[in-house]
Design a protein around this motif. Structure first.
Motif, mmCIF file in Angstrom:
data_model
loop_
_atom_site.group_PDB
_atom_site.id
_atom_site.type_symbol
_atom_site.label_atom_id
_atom_site.label_comp_id
_atom_site.label_asym_id
_atom_site.label_seq_id
_atom_site.Cartn_x
_atom_site.Cartn_y
_atom_site.Cartn_z
ATOM 1 N N LEU A 38 -29.326 -57.818 11.671
ATOM 2 C CA LEU A 38 -30.283 -56.708 11.666
ATOM 3 C C LEU A 38 -30.874 -56.481 10.283
ATOM 4 O O LEU A 38 -32.082 -56.274 10.139
ATOM 5 C CB LEU A 38 -29.613 -55.428 12.179
ATOM 6 N N TRP A 39 -30.046 -56.533 9.261
ATOM 7 C CA TRP A 39 -30.548 -56.314 7.903
ATOM 8 C C TRP A 39 -31.378 -57.505 7.430
ATOM 9 O O TRP A 39 -32.355 -57.325 6.686
ATOM 10 C CB TRP A 39 -29.411 -55.985 6.943
ATOM 11 N N THR A 40 -31.027 -58.706 7.864
ATOM 12 C CA THR A 40 -31.842 -59.884 7.539
ATOM 13 C C THR A 40 -33.228 -59.725 8.128
ATOM 14 O O THR A 40 -34.242 -59.954 7.462
ATOM 15 C CB THR A 40 -31.174 -61.175 8.067
ATOM 16 N N TRP A 41 -33.288 -59.313 9.406
ATOM 17 C CA TRP A 41 -34.586 -59.125 10.065
ATOM 18 C C TRP A 41 -35.372 -57.998 9.402
ATOM 19 O O TRP A 41 -36.589 -58.103 9.223
ATOM 20 C CB TRP A 41 -34.400 -58.844 11.554
ATOM 21 N N THR A 42 -34.688 -56.938 9.032
ATOM 22 C CA THR A 42 -35.382 -55.831 8.368
ATOM 23 C C THR A 42 -36.011 -56.316 7.069
ATOM 24 O O THR A 42 -37.198 -56.070 6.809
ATOM 25 C CB THR A 42 -34.410 -54.664 8.103
ATOM 26 N N GLY A 43 -35.237 -57.031 6.266
ATOM 27 C CA GLY A 43 -35.764 -57.555 5.005
ATOM 28 C C GLY A 43 -36.883 -58.555 5.221
ATOM 29 O O GLY A 43 -37.929 -58.495 4.546
ATOM 30 N N GLU A 76 -35.186 -50.540 18.020
ATOM 31 C CA GLU A 76 -34.415 -50.573 19.274
ATOM 32 C C GLU A 76 -33.111 -51.325 19.053
ATOM 33 O O GLU A 76 -32.047 -50.886 19.503
ATOM 34 C CB GLU A 76 -35.248 -51.232 20.385
ATOM 35 N N ASN A 77 -33.166 -52.450 18.358
ATOM 36 C CA ASN A 77 -31.952 -53.230 18.074
ATOM 37 C C ASN A 77 -30.960 -52.419 17.245
ATOM 38 O O ASN A 77 -29.754 -52.445 17.509
ATOM 39 C CB ASN A 77 -32.295 -54.518 17.348
ATOM 40 N N PHE A 78 -31.453 -51.704 16.231
ATOM 41 C CA PHE A 78 -30.573 -50.862 15.426
ATOM 42 C C PHE A 78 -29.936 -49.777 16.290
ATOM 43 O O PHE A 78 -28.753 -49.472 16.135
ATOM 44 C CB PHE A 78 -31.339 -50.222 14.259
ATOM 45 N N GLY A 79 -30.717 -49.186 17.190
ATOM 46 C CA GLY A 79 -30.186 -48.148 18.073
ATOM 47 C C GLY A 79 -29.077 -48.660 18.972
ATOM 48 O O GLY A 79 -28.030 -48.013 19.110
ATOM 49 N N VAL A 80 -29.282 -49.810 19.559
ATOM 50 C CA VAL A 80 -28.264 -50.396 20.437
ATOM 51 C C VAL A 80 -27.023 -50.762 19.630
ATOM 52 O O VAL A 80 -25.892 -50.538 20.062
ATOM 53 C CB VAL A 80 -28.825 -51.622 21.197
ATOM 54 N N HIS A 81 -27.233 -51.300 18.431
ATOM 55 C CA HIS A 81 -26.101 -51.643 17.564
ATOM 56 C C HIS A 81 -25.323 -50.387 17.165
ATOM 57 O O HIS A 81 -24.090 -50.366 17.242
ATOM 58 C CB HIS A 81 -26.592 -52.392 16.327
ATOM 59 N N ALA A 82 -26.041 -49.346 16.753
ATOM 60 C CA ALA A 82 -25.391 -48.102 16.333
ATOM 61 C C ALA A 82 -24.625 -47.453 17.491
ATOM 62 O O ALA A 82 -23.544 -46.902 17.288
ATOM 63 C CB ALA A 82 -26.419 -47.135 15.766
ATOM 64 N N MET A 89 -26.465 -54.858 24.801
ATOM 65 C CA MET A 89 -26.570 -55.867 23.747
ATOM 66 C C MET A 89 -27.137 -57.206 24.207
ATOM 67 O O MET A 89 -27.993 -57.763 23.520
ATOM 68 C CB MET A 89 -25.241 -56.041 23.025
ATOM 69 N N PRO A 90 -26.706 -57.756 25.349
ATOM 70 C CA PRO A 90 -27.307 -59.040 25.757
ATOM 71 C C PRO A 90 -28.820 -58.951 25.933
ATOM 72 O O PRO A 90 -29.547 -59.846 25.524
ATOM 73 C CB PRO A 90 -26.613 -59.365 27.083
ATOM 74 N N PHE A 91 -29.287 -57.858 26.514
ATOM 75 C CA PHE A 91 -30.727 -57.696 26.664
ATOM 76 C C PHE A 91 -31.383 -57.462 25.310
ATOM 77 O O PHE A 91 -32.360 -58.111 24.951
ATOM 78 C CB PHE A 91 -31.063 -56.540 27.616
ATOM 79 N N SER A 92 -30.843 -56.521 24.547
ATOM 80 C CA SER A 92 -31.454 -56.101 23.293
ATOM 81 C C SER A 92 -31.524 -57.218 22.257
ATOM 82 O O SER A 92 -32.546 -57.391 21.598
ATOM 83 C CB SER A 92 -30.658 -54.919 22.726
ATOM 84 N N PHE A 93 -30.464 -57.972 22.103
ATOM 85 C CA PHE A 93 -30.405 -58.977 21.051
ATOM 86 C C PHE A 93 -30.868 -60.357 21.504
ATOM 87 O O PHE A 93 -30.968 -61.266 20.680
ATOM 88 C CB PHE A 93 -28.994 -59.077 20.482
ATOM 89 N N HIS A 94 -31.135 -60.501 22.776
ATOM 90 C CA HIS A 94 -31.503 -61.832 23.274
ATOM 91 C C HIS A 94 -32.787 -61.780 24.111
ATOM 92 O O HIS A 94 -33.843 -62.187 23.660
ATOM 93 C CB HIS A 94 -30.341 -62.433 24.074
ATOM 94 N N THR A 95 -32.700 -61.252 25.320
ATOM 95 C CA THR A 95 -33.828 -61.256 26.255
ATOM 96 C C THR A 95 -35.042 -60.515 25.699
ATOM 97 O O THR A 95 -36.177 -60.982 25.846
ATOM 98 C CB THR A 95 -33.405 -60.640 27.606
ATOM 99 N N LEU A 96 -34.811 -59.386 25.055
ATOM 100 C CA LEU A 96 -35.912 -58.583 24.517
ATOM 101 C C LEU A 96 -36.818 -59.406 23.615
ATOM 102 O O LEU A 96 -38.042 -59.286 23.680
ATOM 103 C CB LEU A 96 -35.365 -57.382 23.742
#
Length: 173
Positions: A38-43, A76-82, A89-96
């Motif tokens: 998540l932080w890699t993507w943010t940066g 959205e990814n940060f929200g699901v992670h938090a 998670m499977p939808f949020s980090f993959h399918t989305l």
């Protein structure tokens, strides 16, 4: 270097490709890599989003759609992670991300100029839609290489568009 939409496209392509490849690496090497990813993507996404802001009025609606959608999907990814929502998670980090690409590239294909550019983005949209469909059927189907696939079908099309855009602008102008 003068910031142009052409150079912005290059930055989007490089950061998306690099971030997906780093995601694959972190997913293979870190036991709990969600936060690092998540932080890699943010940066990584701060670069093209900040450059979009610097481009200001010279940016077109397409740039702002991609920048806004990227910020929303990352949030959205940060929200699901938090929330530690294991069910999402499977939808949020993959399918989305495949759906994001399918919709984004379909929109891009509709609004860019030049038939070769339209075909490039329509093909990318279709490949992302197929990936999303596969993951909706079985979220583990592309496990182990899905982010390499995403780098190829999301980052690389933008990199391929850099010379196509230059060619189209030369023919039009």
């Amino acid at each position: 270097m003068k910031l142009t939409r052409q150079s912005l496209l290059l930055w989007w392509g490089l950061t998306v490709t690099g971030a997906y490849l780093l995601t694959e690496y972190f997913g293979r090497t870190l036991e709990e890599g969600h936060a690092a990813i998540l932080w890699t993507w943010t940066g990584a996404m701060l670069v093209p989003v900040a450059l979009s802001l610097l481009l200001g009025r010279r940016a077109n609606a397409l740039v702002w759609v991609w920048a806004g959608a990227t910020v929303l999907a990352t949030a959205e990814n940060f929200g699901v992670h938090a929330a530690e929502s294991k069910a999402l998670m499977p939808f949020s980090f993959h399918t989305l991300w495949f759906l994001f690409g399918a919709v984004g590239f379909a929109y891009t294909a509709a609004v860019v100029e030049g038939s070769s550019r339209k075909r490039l983005y329509a093909g990318a949209a279709l490949l992302n839609l197929v990936g999303a469909g596969l993951l909706l059927v079985n979220h583990e189907m592309l496990e182990g290489y899905q982010y390499v696939v995403l780098a190829l079908i999301q980052g690389v099309p933008m990199l391929l568009d850099v010379p196509l855009r230059r060619q189209h602008e030369a023919q039009a102008g």
